[in-house]
Write an enzyme that holds these catalytic residues in place. Structure first.
Site, PDB file in Angstrom:
ATOM      1  N   GLY A  52      -8.843 -37.852  -4.535  1.00 55.99           N
ATOM      2  CA  GLY A  52      -9.358 -37.478  -6.035  1.00 55.99           C
ATOM      3  C   GLY A  52     -10.859 -37.127  -6.237  1.00 55.99           C
ATOM      4  O   GLY A  52     -11.364 -36.475  -5.595  1.00 55.99           O
ATOM      5  N   ALA A  53     -11.344 -38.073  -6.927  1.00 60.19           N
ATOM      6  CA  ALA A  53     -12.811 -37.940  -7.260  1.00 60.19           C
ATOM      7  C   ALA A  53     -13.242 -36.572  -7.789  1.00 60.19           C
ATOM      8  O   ALA A  53     -13.851 -36.067  -7.406  1.00 60.19           O
ATOM      9  CB  ALA A  53     -13.581 -38.407  -6.107  1.00 60.19           C
ATOM     10  N   HIS A  54     -12.369 -36.356  -8.904  1.00 56.71           N
ATOM     11  CA  HIS A  54     -12.779 -34.865  -9.607  1.00 56.71           C
ATOM     12  C   HIS A  54     -12.175 -34.975 -10.960  1.00 56.71           C
ATOM     13  O   HIS A  54     -11.401 -35.783 -11.337  1.00 56.71           O
ATOM     14  CB  HIS A  54     -12.238 -33.700  -8.774  1.00 56.71           C
ATOM     15  CG  HIS A  54     -10.903 -33.764  -8.561  1.00 56.71           C
ATOM     16  ND1 HIS A  54     -10.251 -34.088  -7.367  1.00 56.71           N
ATOM     17  CD2 HIS A  54      -9.963 -33.346  -9.442  1.00 56.71           C
ATOM     18  CE1 HIS A  54      -8.881 -33.993  -7.284  1.00 56.71           C
ATOM     19  NE2 HIS A  54      -8.568 -33.606  -8.479  1.00 56.71           N
ATOM     20  N   ALA A  55     -12.509 -33.895 -11.769  1.00 59.65           N
ATOM     21  CA  ALA A  55     -11.835 -33.886 -13.127  1.00 59.65           C
ATOM     22  C   ALA A  55     -11.492 -32.285 -12.967  1.00 59.65           C
ATOM     23  O   ALA A  55     -11.916 -31.407 -12.402  1.00 59.65           O
ATOM     24  CB  ALA A  55     -12.744 -34.093 -14.180  1.00 59.65           C
ATOM     25  N   ARG A 100     -10.534 -38.516 -12.129  1.00 59.79           N
ATOM     26  CA  ARG A 100      -9.506 -39.368 -11.472  1.00 59.79           C
ATOM     27  C   ARG A 100      -9.906 -39.667 -10.112  1.00 59.79           C
ATOM     28  O   ARG A 100     -10.431 -38.791  -9.426  1.00 59.79           O
ATOM     29  CB  ARG A 100      -7.767 -38.730 -11.757  1.00 59.79           C
ATOM     30  CG  ARG A 100      -7.512 -38.063 -10.423  1.00 59.79           C
ATOM     31  CD  ARG A 100      -8.138 -36.480 -10.443  1.00 59.79           C
ATOM     32  NE  ARG A 100      -8.201 -35.922 -11.992  1.00 59.79           N
ATOM     33  CZ  ARG A 100      -7.176 -35.343 -12.585  1.00 59.79           C
ATOM     34  NH1 ARG A 100      -6.284 -34.946 -11.787  1.00 59.79           N
ATOM     35  NH2 ARG A 100      -7.417 -35.003 -13.948  1.00 59.79           N
TER      36      ARG A 100
END
Ligand code: T46
Length: 139
Positions: A52-55, A100
């Site tokens: 994840g580690a993105h929007a 997230r």
């Protein structure tokens, strides 16, 4: 949706049918989900790492742990909320505009995503500072 918050994320019950042969769950456009499904993808054989580690700017999603469990940490730039997914008849509805992180995948876990749009690399914000600016939390 720049003004979405973690409180806009919702766990929903996915329709299920059971008999002596076991369970069957179904998600149908226009009935069980507030968007048309244009894409399905799933994560599996995830080692002990974070993903994840993105929007997403536009994408709406329903995440389902079809097998095993994992944590989905949602973040609106001001607040974080952790959702533990561990039942194939529960789904996490995610509106656009939220960061997230995906963590703690159990062995054999499968995370399925029903998505409102086809893949578009431009829809991702992968830099957290950029995300905070997008949300208007940081100049
Ligand atoms: C999300 C979480 C839950 C494609 O080519 N097409 C696709 O439809 C997708 C989803 C990914 N890819 C490629 C892009 C990357 O080279 O697959 C590779 C891995 O994707 P990513 O690093 O974005 O994987 P995650 O686990 O960080 O995020 C994915 C989804 O991208 C994202 O929408 O919400 O799963």
């Amino acid at each position: 949706m720049k003004n979405s918050t973690v409180d806009d994320c919702k766990i929903i019950d996915i329709r299920r049918y059971s008999d002596s042969r076991g369970y069957l769950s179904v998600v149908e456009n226009g009935i069980d989900i507030p968007f048309d499904i244009k894409r399905i993808y799933y994560l599996y054989m995830v080692p002990e790492v974070a993903r994840g580690a993105h929007a997403h700017k536009q994408l709406q999603q329903l995440l389902i742990a079809t097998s095993g469990s994992m944590d989905v940490i949602m973040d609106d730039g001001q607040e974080k909320k952790t959702f533990h997914l561990d039942r194939p008849w529960k789904g996490l509805l995610i509106p656009p505009g939220l960061w997230r992180d995906l963590e703690n995948f159990s062995g054999g876990a499968v995370l399925m995503c029903l998505a409102s749009e086809k893949y578009d690399a431009e829809d991702y914000i992968r830099d957290y500072d950029e995300f905070l600016k997008y949300k208007g939390v940081k100049e």
